[in-house]
Scaffold this motif. Structure first.
Motif, PDB file in Angstrom:
ATOM      1  N   SER A 188      -8.219 -39.782 -29.852  1.00  0.00           N
ATOM      2  CA  SER A 188      -9.281 -38.998 -30.470  1.00  0.00           C
ATOM      3  C   SER A 188     -10.208 -38.419 -29.408  1.00  0.00           C
ATOM      4  O   SER A 188     -10.167 -38.820 -28.230  1.00  0.00           O
ATOM      5  CB  SER A 188     -10.094 -39.872 -31.425  1.00  0.00           C
ATOM      6  N   GLU A 189     -11.072 -37.487 -29.815  1.00  0.00           N
ATOM      7  CA  GLU A 189     -12.017 -36.881 -28.883  1.00  0.00           C
ATOM      8  C   GLU A 189     -12.954 -37.937 -28.311  1.00  0.00           C
ATOM      9  O   GLU A 189     -13.247 -37.935 -27.106  1.00  0.00           O
ATOM     10  CB  GLU A 189     -12.819 -35.795 -29.604  1.00  0.00           C
ATOM     11  N   THR A 190     -13.401 -38.863 -29.144  1.00  0.00           N
ATOM     12  CA  THR A 190     -14.291 -39.938 -28.675  1.00  0.00           C
ATOM     13  C   THR A 190     -13.588 -40.805 -27.640  1.00  0.00           C
ATOM     14  O   THR A 190     -14.177 -41.180 -26.610  1.00  0.00           O
ATOM     15  CB  THR A 190     -14.739 -40.810 -29.869  1.00  0.00           C
ATOM     16  N   GLU A 191     -12.325 -41.137 -27.892  1.00  0.00           N
ATOM     17  CA  GLU A 191     -11.566 -41.953 -26.938  1.00  0.00           C
ATOM     18  C   GLU A 191     -11.385 -41.226 -25.615  1.00  0.00           C
ATOM     19  O   GLU A 191     -11.480 -41.833 -24.537  1.00  0.00           O
ATOM     20  CB  GLU A 191     -10.203 -42.307 -27.544  1.00  0.00           C
TER      21      GLU A 191
ATOM     22  N   VAL B 216     -13.380 -38.960 -24.302  1.00  0.00           N
ATOM     23  CA  VAL B 216     -14.676 -38.950 -23.596  1.00  0.00           C
ATOM     24  C   VAL B 216     -14.908 -40.286 -22.909  1.00  0.00           C
ATOM     25  O   VAL B 216     -15.353 -40.345 -21.744  1.00  0.00           O
ATOM     26  CB  VAL B 216     -15.824 -38.638 -24.584  1.00  0.00           C
ATOM     27  N   THR B 217     -14.592 -41.376 -23.607  1.00  0.00           N
ATOM     28  CA  THR B 217     -14.744 -42.710 -23.017  1.00  0.00           C
ATOM     29  C   THR B 217     -13.834 -42.875 -21.801  1.00  0.00           C
ATOM     30  O   THR B 217     -14.243 -43.424 -20.763  1.00  0.00           O
ATOM     31  CB  THR B 217     -14.419 -43.795 -24.062  1.00  0.00           C
TER      32      THR B 217
ATOM     33  N   LYS C 280     -15.325 -40.949 -18.787  1.00  0.00           N
ATOM     34  CA  LYS C 280     -16.431 -41.664 -18.151  1.00  0.00           C
ATOM     35  C   LYS C 280     -15.916 -42.840 -17.315  1.00  0.00           C
ATOM     36  O   LYS C 280     -16.397 -43.087 -16.201  1.00  0.00           O
ATOM     37  CB  LYS C 280     -17.404 -42.168 -19.220  1.00  0.00           C
TER      38      LYS C 280
END
Length: 352
Positions: free
Chosen positions: A328-331, A333-334, A337
């Motif tokens: 996913s997009e959230t994954e 981004v994580t 980082k």
């Protein structure tokens, strides 16, 4: 099959029908009480119906019980015939036995060029296989139920395609191979025209054609062609289309290893290698050959590479987001980082 697809199929099979809509209110047939002339009205109704058929206003569909040995499979049929077996068709065989015969007719057209056959299957090759198997295994009385239609090759292709869209047991790869053949045979290589005729988006059709171009040696790396699905395999097919000789060689060598391992799995000597792992190994082999071995790599929950850091120098950091990873997009981004933090610890970060 959706209402839209059903309407498309009806229009394809019955282009000349102009019967009233099923939702339209129909006049109640006159009864003997109404007119006192029931036999005469029945005769008039029959003559009217025959006249409509003769004039072409209503199209008759011929339905026959055929000997499957006299019916061949049309060359444009999407289903991978070699993958049909008693095991894969068992559910249909059991259904035919429980119902006392085949209930849903296949669609066939007459054959003129081969004295060994009278018809060929446009849609319904799995039903044809099941009836053949039953006749060879204690049910010689079983007959192949089929509707006979007069179709040219392009219409036959569109009919076969619309039926297969509603069937989960026809893989993306099987459909993609027929699309690739049809592109040149029926549409002069013009994808836009083909998309219009099939009522498909051009982008989706382009991806299907790319997957359909997978070479045989790549297909052999999978346990079955049925495992080749668009979303999963498209990144591999795309990479192979753009690959140079050295990259193709590296991927082909890994595909040969996978093919040998899959053969052992079919013999029961090891576990089947699932499609996601096959794609990962082939893409990894290509990355190593092209010098793209990442510095840092993150995988999605399904084991596929989602994000990788290819290089880090004074000019910046090169990061690749891998298509079709399922992350996913959230994954992502994580992961990004985390990659920056890992580079800082290695002394190769953006601030180094």
């Amino acid at each position: 099959m959706s209402r839209k697809q059903t309407a498309y199929l009806d229009a394809l099979l019955n282009p000349e029908v102009s019967a009233p809509s099923p939702s339209a209110e129909q006049p109640r047939p006159p009864t003997a009480t109404d007119t006192g002339a029931r036999p005469a009205m029945n005769l008039l109704a029959r003559e009217s119906a025959l006249a409509r058929v003769a004039n072409g206003e209503v199209r008759q569909v011929t339905q026959l019980l055929l000997d499957p040995a006299r019916v061949r499979i049309w060359h444009g049929n999407a289903r991978h015939q070699a993958s049909l077996s008693e095991e894969s068709v068992r559910d249909l065989i059991d259904a035919i036995l429980s119902e006392g015969g085949q209930k849903v007719p296949a669609i066939v057209r007459r054959v003129q060029d081969d004295p060994a056959f009278d018809y060929e299957v446009i849609a319904g090759s799995r039903r044809h296989w099941a009836i053949q198997w039953l006749r060879a295994n204690n049910y010689p009385e079983m007959m192949f139920l089929a509707q006979v239609h007069n179709l040219d090759d392009e219409a036959a292709f569109r009919l076969s395609d619309i039926e297969n869209r509603a069937r989960k047991d026809v893989s993306d790869f099987e459909r993609a191979k027929t699309y690739l053949a049809a592109l040149s045979h029926h549409y002069g290589g013009k994808q836009v025209r083909m998309a219009e005729r099939l009522k498909l988006s051009q982008g989706w059709l382009s991806k299907m054609l790319t997957v359909g171009s997978l070479p045989d040696w790549a297909v052999a790396a999978f346990s079955s062609p049925a495992d080749i699905q668009l979303k999963l395999v498209y990144p591999l097919a795309q990479k192979l289309q753009a690959a140079d000789a050295s990259l193709t060689k590296a991927i082909r060598e890994e595909a040969a290893k996978l093919s040998a391992e899959q053969a052992l799995a079919r013999a029961g000597e090891r576990a089947i290698i699932v499609a996601a792992e096959v794609v990962k190994r082939l893409l990894d082999a290509g990355s190593q050959a092209s010098g793209d071995e990442p510095i840092i790599k993150f995988e999605a929950s399904n084991g596929r590479t989602a994000l990788s850091v290819l290089s880090s120098n004074r000019n910046g950091v090169s990061v690749r987001l891998h298509a079709g990873s399922g992350a996913s997009e959230t994954e992502l981004v994580t992961m990004f980082k985390s990659a920056l933090k890992a580079l800082e610890k290695q002394g190769r970060g953006l601030r180094s």
